[in-house]
Design an enzyme around this catalytic site. Structure first.
Site, short mmCIF file in Angstrom:
data_model
loop_
_atom_site.label_atom_id
_atom_site.label_comp_id
_atom_site.label_asym_id
_atom_site.label_seq_id
_atom_site.Cartn_x
_atom_site.Cartn_y
_atom_site.Cartn_z
N ARG A 1 60.69 69.22 94.91
CA ARG A 1 60.02 68.35 93.94
C ARG A 1 61.09 67.57 93.20
NH1 ARG A 1 60.61 70.96 89.02
NH2 ARG A 1 60.52 73.22 89.01
N HIS B 1 58.53 70.30 86.97
CA HIS B 1 57.42 71.13 87.43
C HIS B 1 56.09 70.53 86.96
CE1 HIS B 1 55.06 74.68 88.38
NE2 HIS B 1 54.63 74.71 87.13
N TYR C 1 67.69 73.52 84.18
CA TYR C 1 67.99 74.51 85.22
C TYR C 1 68.39 73.91 86.56
CZ TYR C 1 63.03 73.56 86.22
OH TYR C 1 61.84 72.93 86.49
#
Length: 353
Positions: free
Chosen positions: A252, A256, A265
């Site tokens: 992706r 998210h 992250y």
């Protein structure tokens, strides 16, 4: 003394970058261009939905940018009488299945009416909880076997759900009862902020199928032709009562959801590396290399943006759902207590007005 009794061997399917590439007799020439157009519409839908969320028209949105090949290729492989079980990131899959763009926007805007009539295209409504859609996929597949049907069900899920009990229960029941199910895991490398390597010690997610006595295959999830090939083969088995787990390796490219900040992250170097594998970019170059590119495709991005903008405007102009709809579709026969609550809420709204 320990003795190694088993070593998992998982097939990985690639097409566009394979040395032994065939002529793909399973895809007609015009279908290549149709696939590209659908991918472009899905990309523009994603961009528009993100923009609408930032404007406050949508409360939250789960981008699918980077996963168009996985979703559109998988749905392309289906027959009309096959079923789809989505999770929450499958806007591109809905587009390929034929759901109206304005209805997909309407659902993201919080109106359940955007999911009406999905049964007419053999598609279940969106399932937000992580992993529960695997149980729905298993149940439909088991019902098909019990009824003697010859169709199959394709269930979308993410790598995060493979850490849930629902996933393992679904695979186990499907194997035992010969379900007509294909479990399609979009391994986009992260379950929100949790990287795949911290979820499992397995070398692949596909090999988890072996414990349940069913087939597991891995596929290049950014190669739309490989996706079509893998899912068609899986569906052929599933229709004969042999469920299959497909792991699509993808990524992706956005957060998210719009509530997430993936820069906390993921580093830029990793994202940039996957941007080079962008499925839309790869397929465009493939079509050019194969002499399938046309002037119409060159200009289609503008057309796609126009269609998406019109659909978004249509969705925003739709009437808001009525208060009764909060109550009327919970039970087949509305119990008295719910009728009383509905009337009380109506009076409360009238007082506030």
């Amino acid at each position: 003394m320990r003795e190694e009794v088993f070593s998992a061997s998982i097939q990985k399917i690639e097409v566009m970058d394979a040395d032994d590439e065939d002529d793909h007799p399973w895809i007609e020439e015009e279908e290549y261009r149709k696939l590209y157009r659908k991918m472009m519409i899905a990309r523009k839908f994603d961009e528009k939905a993100f923009s609408l969320q930032r404007r406050g028209e949508i409360s939250t949105y789960a981008p699918h940018k980077g996963q168009e090949a996985a979703q559109i290729g998988a749905v392309f492989a289906l027959e009309d009488d096959d079923w789809i079980v989505p999770s929450f990131r499958e806007s591109a899959a809905f587009i390929m299945r034929g759901a109206p763009l304005d209805k997909i926007f309407q659902r993201w805007m919080g109106d359940a009416n955007g999911q009406k009539d999905l049964s007419e295209i053999n598609t279940l409504p969106v399932a937000i909880p992580v992993g529960t859609q695997n149980l729905h996929t298993a149940g439909l597949g088991m019902a098909m076997e019990k009824r003697g049907d010859e169709n199959a069900v394709l269930g979308f899920t993410g790598d995060g759900s493979t850490s849930e009990g629902d996933f393992h229960e679904a695979l186990n029941f499907s194997g035992v009862f010969n379900g007509h199910s294909v479990f399609f895991v979009q391994n986009n490398q992260y379950a929100i902020s949790m990287p795949r390597e911290k979820q499992t010690k397995s070398d692949t997610l596909a090999q988890k199928a072996i414990a349940y006595g069913i087939d597991g295959i891995q596929v290049d999830g950014n190669d739309i032709l490989a996706i079509i090939k893998a899912v068609r083969e899986a569906l052929e088995k599933a229709r004969n009562g042999e469920p299959v787990l497909v792991e699509a390796l993808t990524y992706r490219l956005e957060d998210h959801t719009t509530s997430d900040d993936s820069t906390r992250y993921r580093d830029d170097e990793e994202v940039d590396e996957w941007k080079e594998k962008d499925p839309l970019k790869r397929f465009r170059q493939y079509l050019k290399d194969e002499g399938l590119w046309t002037d119409e495709l060159e200009n289609f991005e503008q057309e796609a943006s126009k269609r998406v903008d019109e659909a978004a405007n249509s969705a925003m102009e739709m009437d808001d759902p009525g208060l009764d709809e909060l109550f009327d579709y919970v039970y087949s026969e509305t119990p008295d207590i719910l009728e009383e609550e509905k009337e009380a809420l109506k009076k409360e709204f009238e007082v506030e007005k």
